[in-house]
Design a protein around this motif. Sequence first.
Motif, PDB file in Angstrom:
ATOM      1  N   MET A 165       0.843  -1.187   0.000  1.00 64.27           N
ATOM      2  CA  MET A 165       0.000   0.000   0.000  1.00 64.27           C
ATOM      3  C   MET A 165       0.882   1.243   0.000  1.00 64.27           C
ATOM      4  O   MET A 165       1.946   1.268   0.622  1.00 64.27           O
ATOM      5  N   ARG A 166       0.406   2.259  -0.697  1.00 61.59           N
ATOM      6  CA  ARG A 166       1.174   3.493  -0.788  1.00 61.59           C
ATOM      7  C   ARG A 166       0.239   4.681  -0.670  1.00 61.59           C
ATOM      8  O   ARG A 166      -0.883   4.650  -1.163  1.00 61.59           O
ATOM      9  N   LEU A 167       0.706   5.729  -0.011  1.00 66.00           N
ATOM     10  CA  LEU A 167      -0.049   6.973   0.123  1.00 66.00           C
ATOM     11  C   LEU A 167       0.486   7.998  -0.859  1.00 66.00           C
ATOM     12  O   LEU A 167       1.701   8.188  -0.966  1.00 66.00           O
ATOM     13  N   ILE A 168      -0.418   8.650  -1.583  1.00 68.41           N
ATOM     14  CA  ILE A 168      -0.014   9.712  -2.494  1.00 68.41           C
ATOM     15  C   ILE A 168      -0.837  10.959  -2.195  1.00 68.41           C
ATOM     16  O   ILE A 168      -1.974  10.873  -1.717  1.00 68.41           O
ATOM     17  N   ALA A 169      -0.254  12.105  -2.457  1.00 70.98           N
ATOM     18  CA  ALA A 169      -0.953  13.380  -2.309  1.00 70.98           C
ATOM     19  C   ALA A 169      -1.212  13.940  -3.696  1.00 70.98           C
ATOM     20  O   ALA A 169      -0.268  14.164  -4.467  1.00 70.98           O
ATOM     21  N   VAL A 170      -2.475  14.163  -4.018  1.00 71.24           N
ATOM     22  CA  VAL A 170      -2.846  14.753  -5.306  1.00 71.24           C
ATOM     23  C   VAL A 170      -3.157  16.220  -5.058  1.00 71.24           C
ATOM     24  O   VAL A 170      -4.269  16.591  -4.673  1.00 71.24           O
ATOM     25  N   THR A 171      -2.137  17.044  -5.227  1.00 71.14           N
ATOM     26  CA  THR A 171      -2.274  18.484  -5.046  1.00 71.14           C
ATOM     27  C   THR A 171      -2.971  19.081  -6.274  1.00 71.14           C
ATOM     28  O   THR A 171      -3.097  18.410  -7.313  1.00 71.14           O
ATOM     29  N   PRO A 172      -3.465  20.326  -6.183  1.00 66.11           N
ATOM     30  CA  PRO A 172      -4.222  20.889  -7.310  1.00 66.11           C
ATOM     31  C   PRO A 172      -3.518  20.812  -8.654  1.00 66.11           C
ATOM     32  O   PRO A 172      -4.155  20.558  -9.682  1.00 66.11           O
ATOM     33  N   ASP A 173      -2.202  20.986  -8.673  1.00 66.73           N
ATOM     34  CA  ASP A 173      -1.468  20.937  -9.928  1.00 66.73           C
ATOM     35  C   ASP A 173      -1.378  19.533 -10.510  1.00 66.73           C
ATOM     36  O   ASP A 173      -0.988  19.371 -11.683  1.00 66.73           O
ATOM     37  N   LEU A 174      -1.771  18.520  -9.731  1.00 63.50           N
ATOM     38  CA  LEU A 174      -1.713  17.135 -10.205  1.00 63.50           C
ATOM     39  C   LEU A 174      -3.089  16.537 -10.471  1.00 63.50           C
ATOM     40  O   LEU A 174      -3.199  15.353 -10.790  1.00 63.50           O
ATOM     41  N   HIS A 175      -4.155  17.337 -10.340  1.00 63.55           N
ATOM     42  CA  HIS A 175      -5.509  16.815 -10.542  1.00 63.55           C
ATOM     43  C   HIS A 175      -5.680  16.209 -11.936  1.00 63.55           C
ATOM     44  O   HIS A 175      -6.248  15.113 -12.069  1.00 63.55           O
ATOM     45  N   GLU A 176      -5.212  16.897 -12.953  1.00 65.21           N
ATOM     46  CA  GLU A 176      -5.380  16.385 -14.318  1.00 65.21           C
ATOM     47  C   GLU A 176      -4.546  15.129 -14.536  1.00 65.21           C
ATOM     48  O   GLU A 176      -5.017  14.148 -15.117  1.00 65.21           O
ATOM     49  N   GLN A 177      -3.321  15.142 -14.037  1.00 65.81           N
ATOM     50  CA  GLN A 177      -2.433  13.986 -14.204  1.00 65.81           C
ATOM     51  C   GLN A 177      -3.011  12.731 -13.559  1.00 65.81           C
ATOM     52  O   GLN A 177      -2.850  11.624 -14.082  1.00 65.81           O
ATOM     53  N   HIS A 178      -3.695  12.899 -12.429  1.00 63.16           N
ATOM     54  CA  HIS A 178      -4.236  11.760 -11.698  1.00 63.16           C
ATOM     55  C   HIS A 178      -5.762  11.700 -11.793  1.00 63.16           C
ATOM     56  O   HIS A 178      -6.425  11.241 -10.852  1.00 63.16           O
ATOM     57  N   SER A 179      -6.297  12.124 -12.923  1.00 62.08           N
ATOM     58  CA  SER A 179      -7.754  12.167 -13.081  1.00 62.08           C
ATOM     59  C   SER A 179      -8.389  10.787 -12.934  1.00 62.08           C
ATOM     60  O   SER A 179      -9.512  10.652 -12.422  1.00 62.08           O
ATOM     61  N   GLY A 180      -7.688   9.746 -13.372  1.00 58.13           N
ATOM     62  CA  GLY A 180      -8.230   8.390 -13.236  1.00 58.13           C
ATOM     63  C   GLY A 180      -8.374   7.979 -11.788  1.00 58.13           C
ATOM     64  O   GLY A 180      -9.389   7.405 -11.390  1.00 58.13           O
TER      65      GLY A 180
END
Length: 211
Positions: free
Chosen positions: A1-16
């Motif tokens: 298991m891994r924790l990631i932070a999706v900051t506003p600048d990464l919303h599009e990159q991590h849209s899935g």
Amino acid sequence: MRLIAVTPDLHEQHSGLLKEMHCLRANVFGSRLGWEVTTTDDGERDEYDDLRPTYILATKSGRVCGSARLLPATGPTMLQDTFPQLLERGGLKAHDRMIESSRFCVDTSLEGGRGGGHLHLVTLSMFAGIIEWSMANGYNEIVTATDLRFERILKRAGWPMTRLGDPAAIGNTLAVAGSLPADAASFERVRPAGYRSSFSGNDAASARSAA
């Protein structure tokens, strides 16, 4: 298991991953808990998702199994603007080092074992991730609106909440507002064996040996 932070600048990159998160929220809040939330084919979302929050996600084998939404407590926030009745005198004494956590949810149907106090490892990992990210970004206090069941879970995890007002009925839930410390001592108490995050700067340094 891994924790990631999706900051506003990464919303599009991590849209899935964010789409998976919204679907998880629909399953947990709408289907399992029966909260009065708005769900569509794209999952559950509200107006606070439009404020460019940071999302903390727990992922396992590429799937989202836990999530929380973080917004600066200086506002707008769910606690101050949607549930002020949970706050003593209806106000939140927000400051620049306070952040709000909302929409915390975990897919406890996934196999993953139990950690301290028999809490699910995803739950403990999410607690650790929220604390770690908050400290790394200059926050020392986390506020949230939750229910009495979750308040008990926080206490069992060794991360007790300080109430900000009396419990009140909201829909089918007896809700309560509270404050939680974002500090190293709390992080060490809740962090489970094998914890890993992508926002500590060094996965290896943040991983705890299972031994």
